[in-house]
Design a protein around this motif. Structure first.
Motif, PDB file in Angstrom:
ATOM      1  N   ASN A   1      58.776  18.230  41.481  1.00 18.59           N
ATOM      2  CA  ASN A   1      59.660  19.116  42.254  1.00 18.59           C
ATOM      3  C   ASN A   1      61.037  19.289  41.605  1.00 18.59           C
ATOM      4  OD1 ASN A   1      60.825  16.634  42.718  1.00 18.59           O
ATOM      5  ND2 ASN A   1      60.379  16.582  44.921  1.00 18.59           N
ATOM      6  N   GLY A   2      61.202  18.762  40.390  1.00 14.92           N
ATOM      7  CA  GLY A   2      62.476  18.907  39.679  1.00 14.92           C
ATOM      8  C   GLY A   2      63.519  17.880  40.049  1.00 14.92           C
ATOM      9  N   LYS A   3      63.228  17.024  41.052  1.00 13.93           N
ATOM     10  CA  LYS A   3      64.199  16.003  41.474  1.00 13.93           C
ATOM     11  C   LYS A   3      64.041  14.752  40.601  1.00 13.93           C
ATOM     12  CE  LYS A   3      64.626  17.674  46.215  1.00 13.93           C
ATOM     13  NZ  LYS A   3      64.458  17.386  47.649  1.00 13.93           N
ATOM     14  N   ASN A   4      64.331  14.935  39.329  1.00 14.16           N
ATOM     15  CA  ASN A   4      64.201  13.827  38.370  1.00 14.16           C
ATOM     16  C   ASN A   4      65.249  12.758  38.665  1.00 14.16           C
ATOM     17  OD1 ASN A   4      62.326  15.520  37.031  1.00 14.16           O
ATOM     18  ND2 ASN A   4      64.006  16.498  35.922  1.00 14.16           N
ATOM     19  N   ALA A   5      65.036  11.587  38.111  1.00  8.00           N
ATOM     20  CA  ALA A   5      65.979  10.492  38.334  1.00  8.00           C
ATOM     21  C   ALA A   5      65.930   9.531  37.164  1.00  8.00           C
ATOM     22  CB  ALA A   5      65.648   9.764  39.632  1.00  8.00           C
TER      23      ALA A   5
ATOM     24  N   VAL B   1      68.881  13.233  38.292  1.00  3.28           N
ATOM     25  CA  VAL B   1      69.131  13.929  37.022  1.00  3.28           C
ATOM     26  C   VAL B   1      68.522  15.324  37.147  1.00  3.28           C
ATOM     27  CG1 VAL B   1      68.756  13.961  34.533  1.00  3.28           C
ATOM     28  CG2 VAL B   1      69.001  11.766  35.717  1.00  3.28           C
ATOM     29  N   SER B   2      69.354  16.366  37.087  1.00  2.00           N
ATOM     30  CA  SER B   2      68.825  17.733  37.186  1.00  2.00           C
ATOM     31  C   SER B   2      68.080  18.071  35.889  1.00  2.00           C
ATOM     32  CB  SER B   2      69.956  18.737  37.404  1.00  2.00           C
ATOM     33  OG  SER B   2      70.790  18.782  36.251  1.00  2.00           O
ATOM     34  N   GLU B   3      67.221  19.094  35.966  1.00  2.00           N
ATOM     35  CA  GLU B   3      66.409  19.468  34.792  1.00  2.00           C
ATOM     36  C   GLU B   3      67.300  19.848  33.607  1.00  2.00           C
ATOM     37  OE1 GLU B   3      63.420  19.575  32.502  1.00  2.00           O
ATOM     38  OE2 GLU B   3      63.052  19.101  34.587  1.00  2.00           O
ATOM     39  N   ARG B   4      68.399  20.549  33.892  1.00  2.00           N
ATOM     40  CA  ARG B   4      69.254  20.990  32.783  1.00  2.00           C
ATOM     41  C   ARG B   4      69.961  19.818  32.087  1.00  2.00           C
ATOM     42  NH1 ARG B   4      72.385  22.176  37.299  1.00  2.00           N
ATOM     43  NH2 ARG B   4      74.489  21.307  37.276  1.00  2.00           N
ATOM     44  N   ASN B   5      70.047  18.681  32.795  1.00  2.00           N
ATOM     45  CA  ASN B   5      70.690  17.506  32.199  1.00  2.00           C
ATOM     46  C   ASN B   5      69.683  16.435  31.755  1.00  2.00           C
ATOM     47  OD1 ASN B   5      73.308  18.464  32.551  1.00  2.00           O
ATOM     48  ND2 ASN B   5      73.433  17.678  34.646  1.00  2.00           N
ATOM     49  N   SER B   6      68.402  16.838  31.687  1.00  2.00           N
ATOM     50  CA  SER B   6      67.359  15.830  31.420  1.00  2.00           C
ATOM     51  C   SER B   6      67.080  15.623  29.935  1.00  2.00           C
ATOM     52  CB  SER B   6      66.052  16.241  32.109  1.00  2.00           C
ATOM     53  OG  SER B   6      65.488  17.359  31.449  1.00  2.00           O
ATOM     54  N   MET B   7      67.537  16.568  29.091  1.00  2.00           N
ATOM     55  CA  MET B   7      67.310  16.494  27.640  1.00  2.00           C
ATOM     56  C   MET B   7      65.793  16.439  27.351  1.00  2.00           C
ATOM     57  SD  MET B   7      69.408  14.011  25.097  1.00  2.00           S
ATOM     58  CE  MET B   7      69.367  14.238  23.334  1.00  2.00           C
ATOM     59  N   PHE B   8      64.985  17.010  28.265  1.00  2.00           N
ATOM     60  CA  PHE B   8      63.522  17.059  28.147  1.00  2.00           C
ATOM     61  C   PHE B   8      62.883  15.657  28.131  1.00  2.00           C
ATOM     62  CE2 PHE B   8      65.291  20.696  25.766  1.00  2.00           C
ATOM     63  CZ  PHE B   8      64.910  21.713  26.636  1.00  2.00           C
TER      64      PHE B   8
ATOM     65  N   ILE C   1      53.122  16.779  35.607  1.00  2.00           N
ATOM     66  CA  ILE C   1      54.343  15.972  35.606  1.00  2.00           C
ATOM     67  C   ILE C   1      55.298  16.351  34.470  1.00  2.00           C
ATOM     68  CG2 ILE C   1      53.499  14.052  34.187  1.00  2.00           C
ATOM     69  CD1 ILE C   1      55.386  13.582  37.459  1.00  2.00           C
ATOM     70  N   TYR C   2      54.776  16.984  33.418  1.00  2.00           N
ATOM     71  CA  TYR C   2      55.645  17.340  32.298  1.00  2.00           C
ATOM     72  C   TYR C   2      56.188  18.747  32.469  1.00  2.00           C
ATOM     73  CZ  TYR C   2      53.591  13.136  30.532  1.00  2.00           C
ATOM     74  OH  TYR C   2      53.189  11.838  30.407  1.00  2.00           O
ATOM     75  N   SER C   3      57.415  18.949  32.020  1.00  2.00           N
ATOM     76  CA  SER C   3      58.098  20.219  32.272  1.00  2.00           C
ATOM     77  C   SER C   3      57.535  21.363  31.432  1.00  2.00           C
ATOM     78  CB  SER C   3      59.598  20.060  31.994  1.00  2.00           C
ATOM     79  OG  SER C   3      59.799  19.555  30.692  1.00  2.00           O
ATOM     80  N   HIS C   4      56.856  21.019  30.327  1.00  2.00           N
ATOM     81  CA  HIS C   4      56.272  22.060  29.471  1.00  2.00           C
ATOM     82  C   HIS C   4      54.844  21.682  29.095  1.00  2.00           C
ATOM     83  CE1 HIS C   4      60.637  22.617  29.035  1.00  2.00           C
ATOM     84  NE2 HIS C   4      60.328  23.890  28.916  1.00  2.00           N
TER      85      HIS C   4
ATOM     86  N   SER D   1      60.307  10.622  53.549  1.00  2.00           N
ATOM     87  CA  SER D   1      61.127  11.825  53.734  1.00  2.00           C
ATOM     88  C   SER D   1      60.318  13.089  53.469  1.00  2.00           C
ATOM     89  CB  SER D   1      62.330  11.781  52.785  1.00  2.00           C
ATOM     90  OG  SER D   1      61.871  11.667  51.456  1.00  2.00           O
ATOM     91  N   PHE D   2      59.133  12.962  52.833  1.00  2.00           N
ATOM     92  CA  PHE D   2      58.345  14.159  52.514  1.00  2.00           C
ATOM     93  C   PHE D   2      57.067  14.277  53.350  1.00  2.00           C
ATOM     94  CE2 PHE D   2      58.108  10.904  49.230  1.00  2.00           C
ATOM     95  CZ  PHE D   2      56.773  10.522  49.274  1.00  2.00           C
ATOM     96  N   GLY D   3      56.888  13.371  54.319  1.00  2.00           N
ATOM     97  CA  GLY D   3      55.748  13.524  55.199  1.00  2.00           C
ATOM     98  C   GLY D   3      55.272  12.231  55.836  1.00  2.00           C
ATOM     99  N   ILE D   4      54.119  12.327  56.500  1.00  2.00           N
ATOM    100  CA  ILE D   4      53.540  11.209  57.251  1.00  2.00           C
ATOM    101  C   ILE D   4      52.229  10.792  56.597  1.00  2.00           C
ATOM    102  CG2 ILE D   4      52.433  10.589  59.445  1.00  2.00           C
ATOM    103  CD1 ILE D   4      54.263  12.709  60.777  1.00  2.00           C
ATOM    104  N   TYR D   5      52.085   9.504  56.304  1.00  2.00           N
ATOM    105  CA  TYR D   5      50.786   8.974  55.875  1.00  2.00           C
ATOM    106  C   TYR D   5      50.020   8.550  57.128  1.00  2.00           C
ATOM    107  CZ  TYR D   5      52.137   8.897  50.967  1.00  2.00           C
ATOM    108  OH  TYR D   5      52.519   9.264  49.694  1.00  2.00           O
TER     109      TYR D   5
END
Length: 671
Positions: free
Chosen positions: A24-28, A40-47, A101-104, A594-598
């Protein structure tokens, strides 16, 4: 976008850590020695790719915004091979990865496909990493696992995704085939002979690697000799040999739903070392003299030769116990034998072993051992590996009989090396250590159980904490909230690991504990066997730093194996539910995020997720501390442990994902 120095957090130091890439782009980035990930946003991830080691700088924190970081350097790629599904086009091919999982995309030149076709599962080696100039990754196929959907291919894919071996190297198998397993006169002369003492193995009915056996002999009235005999793997697997190097690399056997990936070659684990019935075998043994109360009057740790009289499955022993009046789970032994004696093969011996084990178990809990009786999820599978049944398997008295004697042997071995006079330094040994619970999580548990009317004392001593936890487990037993409270309690526990630095084992309440009883399937046990032999022969202590590194590797591989095992369970769960789309089940909430119920289905124990996007009747806030979701407008609450009705909405085998929706009986449709 170029980041200037004024935008960087100049006060904060540069951090190193592990990059976590999210679809979802919410890298860390998870900094070393800190559990809290930083966005870490995608633009600051250095791939950077998932699992890469990176150096980051904290960005200046904006008011009311979360902490943010920018990747400055990729220190090390986590791996250079990736597993996925091939898509072969007219001009080029690429690899589709699980969860994308990979951006490209990973592009593969057609000449590097190694015969792979669309929808084949493949292992691809990265030949060009993404950069500012070349955002795509290039790769080449190193192995074709087979067609997507085939059971063997899917299980091997799970292993490959975790870097675990899915085939045994031929040179290692050939080395194992050279071992005859012959017991020489010299072997017999150096060992205690237990071939004429009654000995049996008790294992799962489908087990082939029998690495422990029990012997029993009455020495005197009220005094019994119980031998815990362990396969003498270190006699055959010599340090530095090709078999040893492969065993170290694997560090553990891996147990997927429908197969075992052994640590040792089959010839060793299922034949030469396995304590098979009616075969003479070499063992490393702890021999106990126990009184009627299971007090240890004497013990010795010796190399032995044994001959198992009988191979029992747990179910057979359980049947004999219950046939003679044992009520499973009560902790009570069999009543006094009738005049014509106990019924069943070797019943008197098995009942005495059960009686002694129950004394050991009662003493262990009295001394502060924590009582978690967790059930394990199991599948029945057909000849093609397809799951036909999904159920929880409970530990019975027969299982606990073996468990108690193995715990006693492990504890005794650890004490024999670690327990020394105050002025002396103990020799190096790999211990199995378990730290005290996380105080913050324990406080969260205390606050949580208060809502259900239970108390958990905030204590400072290990024993008092364990006693308070046990009291709580007893009070919630068989109550609707039992599973939920046990789950939250388990989250407060630290993970057990291997280390030469002994801190004791909180869960078992042992000051000294090691792993000695499963060298066929765990490498640390083999290390312990070797050191015991070395020290018994008067050898000096080994290098502490080197053995701590060995322990760290074994702990890491244990976690990797557990992850692969969990993935195989998830895959079979989704496969089992694949033909049940639209069906409605009673379930209970097994997890809140935070993203749902198991939710776990009551009937078959399959777990799926109700994504937050499908809770359309309100906007829900996640209350992490109280494990619930609360609607903003209607204030409807979804609480951990709540009974709900679900409808099976989606199954995705490739992502191992099972999605539910909440079923509203009144509206006869999903909410």
């Amino acid at each position: 976008m170029r980041i200037t120095n004024t935008q960087l957090n100049t006060k904060g130091q540069l951090l190193e850590g592990t990059f976590i890439r999210k679809t979802n782009g919410k890298n860390a980035v998870k900094p070393d020695n800190d559990e809290t990930p930083i966005f870490v946003s995608e633009r600051n991830s250095m791939f950077a790719l998932n699992g890469d080691r990176v150096r980051v700088a904290l960005l200046a924190r904006r008011k009311n915004h979360i902490r943010e970081a920018q990747v400055l350097e990729i220190l090390e790629h986590s791996k250079n091979t990736i597993v996925g599904r091939l898509h072969v086009g007219k001009d080029l091919a690429y690899l589709v990865t699980p969860n994308n999982i990979y951006s490209h995309d990973i592009i593969i030149p057609k000449r590097k496909l190694k015969g792979g076709k669309t929808d084949d599962k493949a292992i691809v080696k990265i030949t060009q990493w993404p950069s500012a100039e070349h955002k795509d990754m290039l790769g080449e196929v190193v192995d074709i696992l087979g067609a997507t959907g085939d059971n063997d291919v899917e299980m091997n894919t799970i292993l490959a995704q975790y870097g675990l071996p899915y085939i045994y190297p031929k040179n290692v198998e050939e080395a194992a085939n050279q071992i005859t397993g012959e017991i020489t006169e010299k072997d017999l002369a150096e060992r205690e002979d237990f071939r004429d003492v009654f000995t049996c193995t008790i294992d799962p009915k489908d087990a082939k690697d029998f690495d422990d056996a029990l012997s029993f002999k009455e020495l005197d009235k009220g005094l019994y000799q119980v031998g815990v005999h362990i396969a003498d793997v270190s006699h055959y697997v010599k340090e530095g040999s090709v078999i040893d190097k492969e065993a170290y690399k694997r560090a553990t056997s891996v147990y997927l739903v429908d197969r075992t990936i052994p640590m040792l070659p089959e010839r060793l684990c299922n034949f030469i070392c396995s304590l098979r019935p009616d075969e003479e075998k070499l063992a490393y043994s702890v021999i106990f003299n126990l009184d009627d109360e299971a007090n240890i009057k004497a013990y010795r740790i010796v190399h032995t030769v044994i001959k198992s009289n009988r191979r029992y499955a747990y179910e057979e022993v359980q049947q004999i116990l219950e046939y003679n009046g044992v009520i499973d789970g009560t902790g009570e032994p069999a009543p006094k034998a009738p005049k014509d004696g106990y019924k069943g093969e070797n019943a008197t011996i098995l009942i005495m072993l059960d009686r002694l084990a129950k004394k050991l178990r009662a003493n262990r809990f009295k001394n502060g051992s924590v009582k978690f009786d967790r059930e394990e999820l199991h599948f029945d599978v057909d000849e093609k590996g397809k799951p036909t049944r999904c159920y929880f398997k409970r530990s019975h008295d027969a299982n606990k009989l073996i468990e108690e004697f193995m715990l006693l042997a492990n504890k005794t071995v650890a004490e024999s090396i670690g327990k020394v006079a105050r002025a002396k330094k103990a020799k190096v040994l790999p211990y199995r250590v378990h730290d005290n619970p996380d105080p913050t999580k324990l406080e969260t548990l205390r606050e949580f159980v208060v809502k259900f009317g239970y108390k958990l004392k905030s204590t400072s001593t290990k024993g008092a904490t364990a006693r308070s936890l046990n009291k709580l487990m007893e009070e919630v037993s068989k109550k609707p909230e039992s599973n939920m409270i046990q789950m939250v309690a388990l989250r407060a526990m630290m993970k057990a690991k291997y280390s030469v630095h002994n801190i004791g084992h909180f869960g078992l309440a042992f000051d000294y504990y090691t792993h000695f009883t499963s060298p066929i399937r765990r490498y640390p046990d083999t290390l312990v066997h070797r050191l015991l032999t070395r020290y018994a022969e008067g050898g000096r202590s080994v290098n502490e730093k080197r053995y701590e590194e060995l322990c760290e590797h074994c702990s890491e591989m244990e976690l990797v194996a557990q992850s692969a095992e969990r993935d195989s369970i998830k895959y079979k769960m989704v496969e089992f539910m694949g033909d049940k789309l639209g069906e409605v089940y009673d379930a209970h909430i097994s997890g809140i995020t935070s993203f749902g119920i198991y939710a776990e289905i009551d009937e078959n124990h399959c777990e799926g997720m109700v994504p937050m996007r499908d809770l359309q009747d309100d906007y829900y806030d996640f209350d992490e501390r109280n494990f619930c979701l609360i609607g903003r407008r209607r204030h409807h609450k979804y609480q951990l442990g709540d009974a709900i009705k679900i409808q099976v909405a989606r199954t995705d085998l490739e992502k191992k994902q099972l999605d539910f929706t909440i079923y509203d009986e009144n509206k006869k449709n999903k909410r």
